[in-house]
Motif scaffolding. Structure first.
Motif, mmCIF file in Angstrom:
data_model
loop_
_atom_site.group_PDB
_atom_site.id
_atom_site.type_symbol
_atom_site.label_atom_id
_atom_site.label_comp_id
_atom_site.label_asym_id
_atom_site.label_seq_id
_atom_site.Cartn_x
_atom_site.Cartn_y
_atom_site.Cartn_z
ATOM 1 N N ARG A 69 -1.721 -2.208 6.217
ATOM 2 C CA ARG A 69 -1.707 -1.609 7.428
ATOM 3 C C ARG A 69 -2.729 -0.358 7.270
ATOM 4 O O ARG A 69 -3.383 -0.126 8.379
ATOM 5 N N PHE A 70 -2.891 0.234 6.029
ATOM 6 C CA PHE A 70 -4.021 1.158 6.033
ATOM 7 C C PHE A 70 -5.410 0.465 6.395
ATOM 8 O O PHE A 70 -6.247 1.073 7.008
ATOM 9 N N LEU A 71 -5.554 -0.749 5.825
ATOM 10 C CA LEU A 71 -6.832 -1.493 6.280
ATOM 11 C C LEU A 71 -6.817 -2.052 7.603
ATOM 12 O O LEU A 71 -7.943 -2.110 8.529
ATOM 13 N N TRP A 72 -5.843 -2.035 8.430
ATOM 14 C CA TRP A 72 -5.723 -2.667 9.824
ATOM 15 C C TRP A 72 -6.157 -1.356 10.605
ATOM 16 O O TRP A 72 -6.691 -1.792 11.583
ATOM 17 N N LEU A 73 -5.794 -0.371 10.188
ATOM 18 C CA LEU A 73 -6.335 0.908 10.913
ATOM 19 C C LEU A 73 -7.814 1.087 11.138
ATOM 20 O O LEU A 73 -8.310 1.736 11.825
ATOM 21 N N ALA A 74 -8.469 0.708 9.918
ATOM 22 C CA ALA A 74 -9.945 0.778 9.633
ATOM 23 C C ALA A 74 -10.800 -0.556 10.469
ATOM 24 O O ALA A 74 -11.619 -0.308 11.088
ATOM 25 N N ALA A 75 -10.023 -1.495 10.412
ATOM 26 C CA ALA A 75 -10.613 -2.980 10.889
ATOM 27 C C ALA A 75 -9.310 -3.884 11.375
ATOM 28 O O ALA A 75 -8.830 -4.575 10.503
ATOM 29 N N SER A 76 -9.010 -3.807 12.786
ATOM 30 C CA SER A 76 -7.937 -4.352 13.381
ATOM 31 C C SER A 76 -8.098 -6.044 13.659
ATOM 32 O O SER A 76 -7.796 -6.576 14.882
#
Length: 255
Positions: free
Chosen positions: A89-96
């Motif tokens: 989820r942390f990575l998704w916030l940077a690049a969804s």
């Protein structure tokens, strides 16, 4: 030589009326690793922000290749302990983007097994690799890392620097490393720039396998082939305010 990704020419910056950078030049080219070193307050982070386009220069010029993709890895990110946030989820916030892209980035950083781990439960070394995966999601032409080895032991630094060399080889990107360590740098570095508001000296790091000082520090079997020592050769000293005083002979010390 290919066209520079970023070209910084004779820039000077003052913050709050205080000079931070003076007549600094820097060229970043695809496939090359540049390590920026210097003591606290030397202007390293300011120069990195100039490269990233976050602040303007007072004088001098900065040019960037059109369409330049930049990946940035900060020193650290503070996340509230009460926030339920997995690595994915942390990575998704940077690049969804698609899940596969995040999995690939984590795999490349060597932490695919942490995808469902809460970010608050990561060790310092694990978090550094997750931050690297976050930066790699952009498939960067230029990767900027601010103190990537902070809080990581020598073995961890060696592993991280080995990984960065692989990333450089695979992506062909330029890498700008910012470090406060004046002597221990990434062995694959093509150029070391020592900064103290101005460029004190620059050059290639000495090969760690041939440097007797390395063996004095770590012993002949330390097994850190991705680290090397950098020897400074300055023609000036600095006073307590960071001002340069030139002399005719003898090296500069950072005591």
């Amino acid at each position: 030589m290919s066209e520079p990704l970023v070209s910084v020419k004779s820039v000077s910056v003052s913050l709050g009326g205080n000079p931070v950078l003076s007549d600094v030049s820097l060229t970043l080219t695809a496939g090359r690793i540049t390590t920026l070193i210097g003591p606290n307050g030397a202007g390293k982070s300011t120069l990195a922000r100039l490269v990233l386009g976050l602040i303007p220069a007072d004088t001098g010029t900065i040019s960037r290749r059109k369409g330049l993709r930049v990946g940035y890895m900060p020193q650290q990110i503070k996340i509230d302990d009460s926030l339920p946030l997995t690595v994915d989820r942390f990575l998704w916030l940077a690049a969804s983007g698609p899940t596969a892209a995040r999995r690939e980035a984590l795999q490349r950083a060597g932490v695919a097994h942490l995808r469902r781990r809460a970010v608050q439960r990561l060790s310092g070394g694990e978090m550094q690799r997750v931050l690297l995966a976050r930066a790699l999601l952009r498939k960067p032409d230029l990767l900027v890392l601010d103190e990537p080895a902070q809080g990581v032991d020598v073995a961890g630094q060696n592993a991280l620097y080995g990984l960065l060399r692989e990333v450089r080889d695979e992506l062909g990107c330029a890498i700008l490393l910012v470090s406060h360590d004046l002597h221990l740098v990434m062995a694959a570095t093509d150029e070391v720039i020592c900064l103290q508001r101005h460029v004190c000296c620059s050059g290639t790091p000495e090969s760690v396998s041939r440097d007797p000082a390395y063996h004095e520090l770590f012993g002949p079997g330390a097994g850190t082939p991705n680290l090397a020592l950098y020897t400074h050769d300055h023609d000036h000293d600095h006073d307590l305010h960071g001002n340069a005083h030139h002399h005719h002979e003898g090296p500069c010390n950072h005591d």
